[in-house]
Enzyme design. Structure first.
Site: not given
Ligand SMILES: [Zn+2]
Ligand SMILES: [Zn+2]
Length: 359
Positions: A38, A40, A43, A59, A160
Protein backbone atom coordinates in the site's frame (compact mmCIF):
# COMPACT_ATOMS: atom_id res chain seq x y z
CA UNK A 1 11.19 -16.80 9.70
CA UNK A 2 12.02 -14.29 7.00
CA UNK A 3 11.00 -10.62 7.18
CA UNK A 4 11.77 -7.51 5.10
CA UNK A 5 13.23 -5.03 7.59
CA UNK A 6 13.65 -1.27 7.13
CA UNK A 7 16.88 -0.14 8.87
CA UNK A 8 17.21 3.28 7.20
CA UNK A 9 14.49 5.47 5.67
CA UNK A 10 14.72 5.51 1.89
CA UNK A 11 17.07 2.52 1.71
CA UNK A 12 16.08 -0.90 0.29
CA UNK A 13 14.49 -3.29 2.78
CA UNK A 14 16.71 -6.09 4.06
CA UNK A 15 15.16 -9.54 3.79
CA UNK A 16 16.62 -11.51 6.70
CA UNK A 17 15.94 -14.19 9.30
CA UNK A 18 14.13 -12.84 12.37
CA UNK A 19 12.41 -14.40 15.37
CA UNK A 20 8.79 -14.02 16.40
CA UNK A 21 7.40 -14.58 19.89
CA UNK A 22 4.26 -16.65 20.53
CA UNK A 23 0.97 -14.75 20.67
CA UNK A 24 0.09 -13.41 24.13
CA UNK A 25 -3.39 -13.07 25.67
CA UNK A 26 -5.89 -11.82 23.09
CA UNK A 27 -3.40 -12.16 20.23
CA UNK A 28 -3.16 -14.42 17.22
CA UNK A 29 -0.19 -15.59 15.14
CA UNK A 30 -0.81 -15.72 11.40
CA UNK A 31 1.10 -17.59 8.70
CA UNK A 32 0.82 -14.99 5.94
CA UNK A 33 -0.27 -16.04 2.46
CA UNK A 34 -0.27 -12.64 0.76
CA UNK A 35 0.55 -9.02 1.61
CA UNK A 36 -0.25 -6.20 -0.79
CA UNK A 37 1.97 -3.12 -0.90
CA UNK A 38 0.00 0.00 0.00
CA UNK A 39 1.24 3.58 -0.48
CA UNK A 40 1.19 3.94 3.31
CA UNK A 41 3.95 1.33 3.50
CA UNK A 42 5.98 3.40 1.07
CA UNK A 43 5.38 6.61 3.09
CA UNK A 44 6.50 4.75 6.23
CA UNK A 45 9.75 3.30 4.84
CA UNK A 46 10.63 6.57 3.12
CA UNK A 47 10.40 8.34 6.49
CA UNK A 48 7.63 10.68 5.33
CA UNK A 49 5.62 10.14 8.50
CA UNK A 50 8.58 10.25 10.87
CA UNK A 51 8.64 7.31 13.28
CA UNK A 52 11.26 4.94 14.63
CA UNK A 53 13.48 2.20 13.23
CA UNK A 54 14.07 -0.65 12.61
CA UNK A 55 10.59 -1.44 11.43
CA UNK A 56 8.79 -4.14 9.44
CA UNK A 57 6.05 -2.58 7.28
CA UNK A 58 3.18 -4.34 5.49
CA UNK A 59 -0.44 -4.03 6.65
CA UNK A 60 -2.71 -5.23 3.81
CA UNK A 61 -2.61 -8.97 4.36
CA UNK A 62 -4.30 -12.33 4.58
CA UNK A 63 -3.18 -15.70 5.85
CA UNK A 64 -4.05 -18.64 8.05
CA UNK A 65 -4.18 -18.57 11.85
CA UNK A 66 -1.23 -20.61 13.15
CA UNK A 67 -1.68 -20.19 16.93
CA UNK A 68 -3.76 -18.20 19.38
CA UNK A 69 -3.02 -16.79 22.84
CA UNK A 70 -5.28 -17.04 25.88
CA UNK A 71 -8.80 -15.58 25.76
CA UNK A 72 -8.99 -15.53 21.96
CA UNK A 73 -12.54 -16.06 20.74
CA UNK A 74 -12.62 -14.33 17.35
CA UNK A 75 -10.50 -16.87 15.40
CA UNK A 76 -8.98 -20.34 15.83
CA UNK A 77 -5.96 -22.14 14.36
CA UNK A 78 -6.55 -23.10 10.74
CA UNK A 79 -8.95 -20.20 10.01
CA UNK A 80 -8.20 -18.28 6.79
CA UNK A 81 -8.32 -14.60 7.77
CA UNK A 82 -7.95 -11.06 6.51
CA UNK A 83 -5.30 -9.30 8.64
CA UNK A 84 -5.83 -5.55 9.01
CA UNK A 85 -4.16 -2.68 10.84
CA UNK A 86 -7.49 -1.80 12.49
CA UNK A 87 -7.38 -2.80 16.13
CA UNK A 88 -10.36 -2.35 18.45
CA UNK A 89 -10.92 -3.05 22.15
CA UNK A 90 -14.70 -3.36 22.04
CA UNK A 91 -15.08 -1.33 25.24
CA UNK A 92 -14.00 2.28 24.66
CA UNK A 93 -16.28 5.21 23.77
CA UNK A 94 -15.67 4.77 20.04
CA UNK A 95 -16.06 0.97 19.99
CA UNK A 96 -19.31 1.13 21.93
CA UNK A 97 -20.74 3.83 19.65
CA UNK A 98 -20.16 1.84 16.46
CA UNK A 99 -16.88 3.51 15.48
CA UNK A 100 -14.27 0.80 16.17
CA UNK A 101 -11.90 2.31 13.55
CA UNK A 102 -11.41 5.21 16.00
CA UNK A 103 -10.72 2.91 19.00
CA UNK A 104 -8.53 4.52 21.67
CA UNK A 105 -8.15 1.43 23.83
CA UNK A 106 -4.74 0.23 25.08
CA UNK A 107 -3.02 -2.87 23.68
CA UNK A 108 0.07 -4.77 24.82
CA UNK A 109 1.32 -4.64 21.22
CA UNK A 110 1.70 -0.87 21.47
CA UNK A 111 4.57 -1.21 23.91
CA UNK A 112 5.77 -4.84 23.75
CA UNK A 113 7.84 -6.19 20.86
CA UNK A 114 7.19 -9.64 19.40
CA UNK A 115 9.84 -9.45 16.63
CA UNK A 116 13.64 -9.49 16.99
CA UNK A 117 16.49 -9.66 14.51
CA UNK A 118 19.48 -12.04 14.69
CA UNK A 119 21.33 -9.60 17.00
CA UNK A 120 18.43 -9.59 19.46
CA UNK A 121 17.37 -6.06 18.50
CA UNK A 122 13.59 -5.43 18.75
CA UNK A 123 11.79 -4.71 15.47
CA UNK A 124 8.75 -2.42 15.39
CA UNK A 125 5.53 -3.62 13.79
CA UNK A 126 4.89 -0.90 11.21
CA UNK A 127 1.27 0.29 10.82
CA UNK A 128 0.29 -2.12 13.65
CA UNK A 129 0.86 -5.21 11.54
CA UNK A 130 4.38 -6.08 10.17
CA UNK A 131 3.07 -8.22 7.32
CA UNK A 132 6.18 -8.03 5.10
CA UNK A 133 7.13 -11.26 6.86
CA UNK A 134 6.24 -14.93 6.78
CA UNK A 135 4.40 -14.67 10.11
CA UNK A 136 2.95 -11.91 12.24
CA UNK A 137 1.34 -11.56 15.66
CA UNK A 138 -1.61 -9.18 15.92
CA UNK A 139 -4.51 -8.48 18.25
CA UNK A 140 -7.47 -10.79 17.60
CA UNK A 141 -9.62 -7.79 16.64
CA UNK A 142 -7.34 -7.27 13.62
CA UNK A 143 -8.39 -10.50 11.92
CA UNK A 144 -11.64 -11.49 10.25
CA UNK A 145 -12.22 -15.10 9.16
CA UNK A 146 -13.13 -15.54 5.49
CA UNK A 147 -14.62 -18.57 3.67
CA UNK A 148 -12.15 -21.33 2.75
CA UNK A 149 -12.81 -20.78 -0.97
CA UNK A 150 -11.87 -17.06 -0.83
CA UNK A 151 -8.47 -16.63 -2.59
CA UNK A 152 -6.13 -15.10 0.00
CA UNK A 153 -4.22 -12.80 -2.39
CA UNK A 154 -7.50 -11.09 -3.17
CA UNK A 155 -8.70 -11.26 0.45
CA UNK A 156 -5.56 -9.31 1.43
CA UNK A 157 -6.82 -6.28 -0.51
CA UNK A 158 -9.82 -6.10 1.84
CA UNK A 159 -7.51 -5.22 4.75
CA UNK A 160 -6.86 -1.63 3.68
CA UNK A 161 -7.20 -0.31 0.10
CA UNK A 162 -10.67 -1.67 -0.63
CA UNK A 163 -12.25 -0.87 2.74
CA UNK A 164 -10.70 2.62 2.70
CA UNK A 165 -11.94 3.65 -0.75
CA UNK A 166 -15.27 1.88 -0.73
CA UNK A 167 -15.93 2.69 2.92
CA UNK A 168 -15.30 6.40 2.30
CA UNK A 169 -18.27 6.40 -0.06
CA UNK A 170 -20.70 4.03 1.64
CA UNK A 171 -19.79 4.43 5.34
CA UNK A 172 -18.27 7.89 5.80
CA UNK A 173 -20.18 9.89 3.17
CA UNK A 174 -23.21 7.58 2.77
CA UNK A 175 -23.66 8.61 -0.87
CA UNK A 176 -27.23 8.10 -2.12
CA UNK A 177 -28.47 7.04 -5.58
CA UNK A 178 -28.25 9.83 -8.15
CA UNK A 179 -25.73 11.95 -6.25
CA UNK A 180 -22.68 13.11 -8.16
CA UNK A 181 -19.18 12.02 -7.23
CA UNK A 182 -15.63 12.98 -8.20
CA UNK A 183 -12.68 10.82 -7.18
CA UNK A 184 -9.24 12.47 -7.23
CA UNK A 185 -6.50 9.88 -7.60
CA UNK A 186 -7.51 6.53 -9.06
CA UNK A 187 -4.92 4.20 -7.56
CA UNK A 188 -5.67 1.33 -5.19
CA UNK A 189 -7.89 3.45 -2.93
CA UNK A 190 -9.49 5.67 -5.60
CA UNK A 191 -10.61 2.74 -7.76
CA UNK A 192 -12.39 1.36 -4.73
CA UNK A 193 -14.06 4.70 -4.08
CA UNK A 194 -15.29 4.42 -7.67
CA UNK A 195 -16.66 0.93 -7.10
CA UNK A 196 -18.27 2.17 -3.89
CA UNK A 197 -19.91 4.97 -5.88
CA UNK A 198 -21.21 2.42 -8.39
CA UNK A 199 -22.66 0.26 -5.58
CA UNK A 200 -24.26 3.39 -4.05
CA UNK A 201 -25.91 4.30 -7.39
CA UNK A 202 -24.03 7.59 -7.86
CA UNK A 203 -24.09 9.47 -11.15
CA UNK A 204 -22.00 10.89 -12.68
CA UNK A 205 -18.82 9.30 -11.30
CA UNK A 206 -15.89 11.43 -12.44
CA UNK A 207 -12.36 10.03 -12.16
CA UNK A 208 -9.45 12.52 -11.94
CA UNK A 209 -5.82 11.44 -12.28
CA UNK A 210 -2.61 12.43 -14.05
CA UNK A 211 -1.92 9.01 -15.59
CA UNK A 212 -3.87 7.79 -18.63
CA UNK A 213 -3.42 4.15 -17.53
CA UNK A 214 -5.11 4.88 -14.21
CA UNK A 215 -8.00 6.64 -15.93
CA UNK A 216 -8.47 3.59 -18.17
CA UNK A 217 -8.60 1.46 -15.02
CA UNK A 218 -11.11 3.92 -13.51
CA UNK A 219 -13.45 3.35 -16.46
CA UNK A 220 -13.15 -0.41 -15.96
CA UNK A 221 -14.20 0.10 -12.32
CA UNK A 222 -17.24 2.19 -13.27
CA UNK A 223 -16.22 5.83 -13.76
CA UNK A 224 -18.63 7.50 -16.17
CA UNK A 225 -16.25 10.37 -17.02
CA UNK A 226 -12.51 10.94 -16.74
CA UNK A 227 -10.36 14.06 -16.41
CA UNK A 228 -6.61 13.92 -16.99
CA UNK A 229 -5.23 16.55 -14.62
CA UNK A 230 -1.90 16.53 -16.47
CA UNK A 231 -3.57 17.96 -19.59
CA UNK A 232 -6.15 20.38 -18.20
CA UNK A 233 -7.28 22.27 -15.11
CA UNK A 234 -9.24 19.52 -13.33
CA UNK A 235 -11.52 21.93 -11.44
CA UNK A 236 -12.56 23.80 -14.59
CA UNK A 237 -13.08 20.53 -16.46
CA UNK A 238 -15.19 19.11 -13.61
CA UNK A 239 -17.31 22.26 -13.46
CA UNK A 240 -17.91 22.07 -17.19
CA UNK A 241 -18.99 18.43 -16.89
CA UNK A 242 -21.51 19.30 -14.19
CA UNK A 243 -23.12 22.35 -15.80
CA UNK A 244 -21.05 24.74 -13.69
CA UNK A 245 -22.35 23.24 -10.41
CA UNK A 246 -19.67 20.92 -9.11
CA UNK A 247 -20.34 17.56 -7.47
CA UNK A 248 -22.16 16.50 -4.31
CA UNK A 249 -19.07 14.63 -3.10
CA UNK A 250 -15.38 14.84 -3.96
CA UNK A 251 -13.17 12.07 -2.58
CA UNK A 252 -9.50 13.05 -2.35
CA UNK A 253 -7.50 9.83 -2.22
CA UNK A 254 -4.05 11.27 -2.86
CA UNK A 255 -2.23 12.80 0.09
CA UNK A 256 -1.18 16.18 -1.25
CA UNK A 257 -2.41 19.70 -0.50
CA UNK A 258 -3.03 20.64 -4.15
CA UNK A 259 -5.41 17.70 -4.55
CA UNK A 260 -7.18 18.61 -1.29
CA UNK A 261 -7.68 22.21 -2.48
CA UNK A 262 -8.96 20.94 -5.84
CA UNK A 263 -11.37 18.58 -4.10
CA UNK A 264 -12.85 21.47 -2.10
CA UNK A 265 -13.16 23.59 -5.26
CA UNK A 266 -14.94 20.73 -7.07
CA UNK A 267 -17.92 20.47 -4.71
CA UNK A 268 -21.19 22.27 -5.29
CA UNK A 269 -22.67 24.54 -2.64
CA UNK A 270 -23.72 22.26 0.28
CA UNK A 271 -21.42 19.54 -1.10
CA UNK A 272 -18.83 17.59 0.85
CA UNK A 273 -15.12 17.08 0.24
CA UNK A 274 -14.02 13.80 1.84
CA UNK A 275 -10.28 13.71 2.55
CA UNK A 276 -9.08 10.11 2.45
CA UNK A 277 -5.37 10.25 1.55
CA UNK A 278 -2.84 10.98 4.29
CA UNK A 279 -0.19 13.57 3.26
CA UNK A 280 3.29 14.13 4.68
CA UNK A 281 3.28 14.88 8.40
CA UNK A 282 2.45 18.54 9.14
CA UNK A 283 0.76 19.33 5.80
CA UNK A 284 -1.74 22.22 5.92
CA UNK A 285 -4.15 23.68 3.37
CA UNK A 286 -5.59 27.22 3.20
CA UNK A 287 -9.40 27.38 3.41
CA UNK A 288 -11.66 30.24 2.36
CA UNK A 289 -13.87 30.58 5.42
CA UNK A 290 -16.29 32.86 3.56
CA UNK A 291 -16.73 30.21 0.89
CA UNK A 292 -17.42 27.54 3.53
CA UNK A 293 -20.07 29.69 5.20
CA UNK A 294 -21.75 31.23 2.17
CA UNK A 295 -21.91 27.94 0.27
CA UNK A 296 -22.28 25.59 3.23
CA UNK A 297 -19.40 23.49 1.95
CA UNK A 298 -18.29 20.64 4.14
CA UNK A 299 -14.77 19.26 4.44
CA UNK A 300 -14.48 16.01 6.36
CA UNK A 301 -11.72 13.52 7.09
CA UNK A 302 -12.12 9.82 6.56
CA UNK A 303 -9.94 7.27 8.35
CA UNK A 304 -9.86 3.81 6.78
CA UNK A 305 -13.34 4.19 5.28
CA UNK A 306 -14.94 4.32 8.77
CA UNK A 307 -14.70 0.55 8.57
CA UNK A 308 -16.18 -1.93 11.02
CA UNK A 309 -14.04 -4.90 10.05
CA UNK A 310 -16.37 -7.63 11.30
CA UNK A 311 -19.36 -6.11 9.50
CA UNK A 312 -17.74 -4.85 6.30
CA UNK A 313 -15.24 -7.58 5.39
CA UNK A 314 -17.79 -10.44 5.25
CA UNK A 315 -20.12 -8.23 3.15
CA UNK A 316 -17.31 -7.41 0.73
CA UNK A 317 -16.33 -11.08 0.44
CA UNK A 318 -19.96 -11.88 -0.45
CA UNK A 319 -20.06 -9.09 -3.04
CA UNK A 320 -16.82 -10.39 -4.58
CA UNK A 321 -18.06 -13.97 -4.66
CA UNK A 322 -21.24 -12.82 -6.43
CA UNK A 323 -19.39 -10.80 -9.04
CA UNK A 324 -20.34 -7.36 -7.70
CA UNK A 325 -16.92 -6.32 -6.36
CA UNK A 326 -13.79 -6.25 -8.51
CA UNK A 327 -10.68 -7.55 -6.77
CA UNK A 328 -8.89 -9.63 -9.43
CA UNK A 329 -8.44 -6.50 -11.55
CA UNK A 330 -6.69 -4.63 -8.71
CA UNK A 331 -3.64 -6.92 -8.70
CA UNK A 332 -0.97 -5.82 -11.16
CA UNK A 333 1.82 -8.28 -10.25
CA UNK A 334 2.76 -10.90 -7.70
CA UNK A 335 6.28 -11.14 -6.21
CA UNK A 336 8.12 -13.38 -3.72
CA UNK A 337 9.36 -11.67 -0.52
CA UNK A 338 12.95 -11.77 -1.82
CA UNK A 339 11.93 -9.34 -4.60
CA UNK A 340 10.02 -6.91 -2.39
CA UNK A 341 12.22 -3.92 -3.24
CA UNK A 342 11.45 -4.43 -6.91
CA UNK A 343 7.73 -4.63 -6.10
CA UNK A 344 7.92 -1.38 -4.10
CA UNK A 345 9.86 0.41 -6.86
CA UNK A 346 7.16 -0.62 -9.35
CA UNK A 347 4.50 0.88 -7.03
CA UNK A 348 6.38 4.16 -6.87
CA UNK A 349 6.29 4.67 -10.64
CA UNK A 350 2.50 4.91 -10.25
CA UNK A 351 1.88 2.31 -12.94
CA UNK A 352 0.91 -0.55 -10.60
CA UNK A 353 -2.51 -0.69 -8.94
CA UNK A 354 -1.52 -3.25 -6.30
CA UNK A 355 1.60 -5.41 -6.21
CA UNK A 356 1.23 -8.37 -3.90
CA UNK A 357 3.89 -10.34 -2.05
CA UNK A 358 3.04 -14.03 -2.13
CA UNK A 359 4.53 -16.28 0.56
ZN1 LIG B 1 -2.87 0.80 3.49
ZN1 LIG C 1 -12.03 0.57 21.54
Amino acid sequence: MKAAVCYAFGEPLLVEEVTIDPPQAGEVKIRLAATAICHSDVHLIRGEWGGKLPVVAGHEAAGVVEAVGEHVTLAKPGDPVVVSLLRSCGRCFYCTTGLPHMCDGAFALETERRLHNGRGEALLQGISTAAFAEYTVVDQSQVVPVPADMPLDRAALLACGVITGLGAVVNTARVRPGQSVAVIGTGGVGLNAIQGAVLAGAHPIVAVDRLATKLTAAQLFGATHTINAADQDPVAALKELTGGQGVDYAFVTVGNPTAVAQGIDMIRPTGTAVIVGLPHKGTTVALSVGDLVLNERKVIGCLMGSTRLRVDVPQLVALYQHGRLKLDELITNRYPLERINEAIAAMETGEALRNVIIF
